[in-house]
Design an enzyme around this catalytic site. Structure first.
Site, short mmCIF file in Angstrom:
data_model
loop_
_atom_site.label_atom_id
_atom_site.label_comp_id
_atom_site.label_asym_id
_atom_site.label_seq_id
_atom_site.Cartn_x
_atom_site.Cartn_y
_atom_site.Cartn_z
N ASP A 108 -35.43 69.06 -37.91
CA ASP A 108 -35.70 68.04 -36.91
C ASP A 108 -34.66 66.94 -37.02
O ASP A 108 -34.09 66.71 -38.09
CB ASP A 108 -37.10 67.45 -37.10
CG ASP A 108 -37.56 66.67 -35.87
OD1 ASP A 108 -36.98 66.90 -34.79
OD2 ASP A 108 -38.47 65.85 -35.98
N ILE B 124 -34.27 59.29 -35.02
CA ILE B 124 -33.62 58.02 -35.33
C ILE B 124 -34.61 57.13 -36.07
O ILE B 124 -35.76 56.98 -35.62
CB ILE B 124 -33.12 57.32 -34.06
CG1 ILE B 124 -32.10 58.20 -33.33
CG2 ILE B 124 -32.49 55.97 -34.40
CD1 ILE B 124 -31.66 57.66 -31.98
N GLU C 225 -36.61 44.31 -32.96
CA GLU C 225 -37.18 45.55 -32.45
C GLU C 225 -37.18 45.54 -30.92
O GLU C 225 -36.96 44.50 -30.29
CB GLU C 225 -38.61 45.72 -32.98
CG GLU C 225 -38.68 45.97 -34.48
CD GLU C 225 -38.28 47.39 -34.88
OE1 GLU C 225 -37.89 48.16 -33.98
OE2 GLU C 225 -38.35 47.71 -36.07
N GLU D 58 -34.91 69.01 -31.91
CA GLU D 58 -34.44 68.33 -30.70
C GLU D 58 -32.95 68.48 -30.46
O GLU D 58 -32.46 68.15 -29.37
CB GLU D 58 -34.81 66.84 -30.75
CG GLU D 58 -36.26 66.54 -30.40
CD GLU D 58 -37.20 66.66 -31.59
OE1 GLU D 58 -36.72 67.07 -32.67
OE2 GLU D 58 -38.39 66.34 -31.46
N ARG E 33 -35.12 53.43 -38.73
CA ARG E 33 -34.61 52.14 -39.17
C ARG E 33 -34.06 52.29 -40.58
O ARG E 33 -34.81 52.54 -41.53
CB ARG E 33 -35.75 51.12 -39.14
CG ARG E 33 -35.32 49.68 -39.12
CD ARG E 33 -36.50 48.82 -38.73
NE ARG E 33 -37.38 48.46 -39.83
CZ ARG E 33 -38.64 48.09 -39.68
NH1 ARG E 33 -39.18 48.04 -38.49
NH2 ARG E 33 -39.37 47.75 -40.73
#
Length: 487
Positions: free
Chosen positions: A164, A167, A288, A232, A169
């Protein structure tokens, strides 16, 4: 004929050929807060504090402390740019991504010497230091530290062997250490790390930075559209009609994206948690997507870095959390998923979906719905319920007719002001799990909220009742080609 876009460099080359979509500067910039501060004014868009605007991608050629590296920001911070880089029209992006999920093309191994391994730095080298090797910006003076915001994290499930890419942090915590934040229950690599921890194992991981935009967009799909076990990278393969190429890492048993600008190789360490702001003690993490600086987590996992490899004269790619770039990466896959789900349930009714800037690509969706017959009345609300059932992060859904441009929030609000009555067209669903980064989703804001992250989901039905469509026809202007008068 345009050159193919297959990596960051070819993407930037295409943007250079588009008027108003690319700028670069040779003026020195400090990656510590200054770089993001500059781009906030140039083109961040999204939910960044005003004044800002949607502007060009920007490349900084002179980054303080990093003489051989450049930094690119805002590559995806425009729906028009994303469409150009994925070879389609802006309004067709969601549909194109939807079809790519159903026609995946699996990645393959690169043959030869991978571009991302032209230069190799191993942790055994006496001068190995992540702070010097990776020009990761600190977005604001309050950040916990330098953040890698567009690292494609790639790992393998220790039981099943499925791969997999997501993304996360990532904050530099030391010369060979990164912290990684896993949103509980929200990302597949987090589940892989948890299983490896149960087995008492380290989880090998690669972090590829500066890649084909198709990979960045595709990596943001989530369940149920791409369940655990769906790689993905296959979405990016379908978007390009050719497989993504991977290479073997040099120091860990994992693969990386072969044409990335940078690759960080490492291992997620079991039974260790990191205080995210242990070096800065600011109490904050980084900006964020909703537009607020998130609190530092005490539950970040630790990655011990084994190596950094990169291209010659590498380009670091980064983004500002609350920017239009996040809207592109999070919103377009969500549009694709909602479109696919509703299309399967009631074919031909849902014309398009837009997960816009005001919701950061996650909190808000506009569904353009066509009532074809009397029995379609009410189906528009069913479509909204389908969207909510699949995507817990959605908070508000606006429903509009086919004559309203769902990508233009002025037109959406026009529909609200002329086709909507608050006492009849608001449907509320209180007490539903939503997104923890929305500060209003908290018991301190409403007694109806039992726990942080719970919200009242709301449908705003701005569609015309089917039996009254004749009363709500928009003014009919002559269809002409204005170029004759403007040329």
């Amino acid at each position: 004929m345009q050159d193919k876009v297959r990596d960051l460099r070819s993407a930037l080359k295409r943007l250079k050929q588009m008027e108003g979509q690319y700028i670069e500067t040779d003026v020195e910039v400090d990656p510590m807060a200054e770089l993001a501060g500059v781009y906030r004014y140039v083109g961040a868009g999204g939910t960044v504090k005003r004044p800002t605007k949607e502007g060009p991608a920007m490349v900084f050629n002179n980054v303080k402390g990093h003489k051989d590296a450049r930094v690119a920001i805002g590559v995806l911070a425009s729906r028009k740019r994303v469409a150009a880089l994925l070879d389609c029209k802006p309004e067709e992006l969601g549909k194109k991504l939807y079809h790519s999920v159903d026609n995946p093309i699996a990645p393959v191994e690169y043959q030869g010497d991978a571009p991302c391994q032209q230069v190799v730095h191993k942790v055994e080298d006496p001068d190995f230091n992540l702070y010097d090797l990776v020009p990761a910006p600190t977005n604001t003076p309050d950040d916990a530290g330098p953040y890698i915001t567009l690292g494609m994290c790639y790992a393998t499930h220790p039981d099943t062997g499925v791969h997999d890419v997501t993304i996360h942090r990532l904050c530099i915590q030391g010369k060979d250490e990164l912290s990684i934040f896993f949103t509980p229950g929200a990302r597949h690599i987090g589940a892989m790390a948890e299983r490896a921890e149960e087995l008492g194992q380290k989880l090998p991981i690669s972090i590829s930075i500066g890649v084909d935009p198709a990979i960045e967009i595709g990596s943001c799909f989530e369940a149920p559209t791409t369940p655990l076990g769906y790689d993905e990278l296959s979405v990016a393969g379908a978007l390009r009609n050719e497989p993504v190429e991977l290479c073997k890492c040099l120091t860990v048993n994992e693969m990386a994206i072969a044409n990335a600008e940078y690759v960080i190789e490492g291992e997620v360490i079991p039974n260790v948690r990191v205080q995210e702001d242990q070096n800065s003690h600011t109490g904050y993490a980084m900006p964020e997507f909703p537009g607020y600086t998130g609190p530092a987590s005490s539950q970040c996992w630790l990655i011990k870095v084994k190596a950094v490899t990169h291209r010659e004269n590498p380009i670091m790619q980064t983004c500002i959390g609350p920017s239009e770039e996040h809207v592109s990466m999070a919103g377009i896959p969500t549009e694709a998923s909602i479109y696919g789900m509703v299309e399967k349930a009631m074919p031909g009714r849902l014309q398009n979906v837009y997960c816009g800037s005001a919701g950061g690509g996650k909190y808000m969706a506009v569904l353009q719905f066509k009532k074809r017959e009397a029995s379609d009345e009410g189906r528009q609300r069913q479509a909204a319920l389908l969207a909510f059932s699949a995507f817990s992060e959605l908070k508000h859904v606006f429903l509009v007719d086919e004559d309203v441009d769902c990508f233009d929030m002025n037109d959406v609000l026009w529909a609200m002001n002329t086709r909507f009555q608050g006492d009849a067209d608001i449907i509320t669903i209180p007490g539903v799990r939503c997104h923890p980064l929305d500060p209003s989703n908290d018991p301190t804001c409403s007694s109806s909220i039992r726990d942080h992250g719970i919200a009242c989901k709301t449908i705003f039905d701005c569609t015309v009742p089917y039996d009254q469509k004749e009363r709500f026809k928009r003014a009919r202007f002559m269809e002409v080609d204005p170029e004759h008068w403007l040329s």
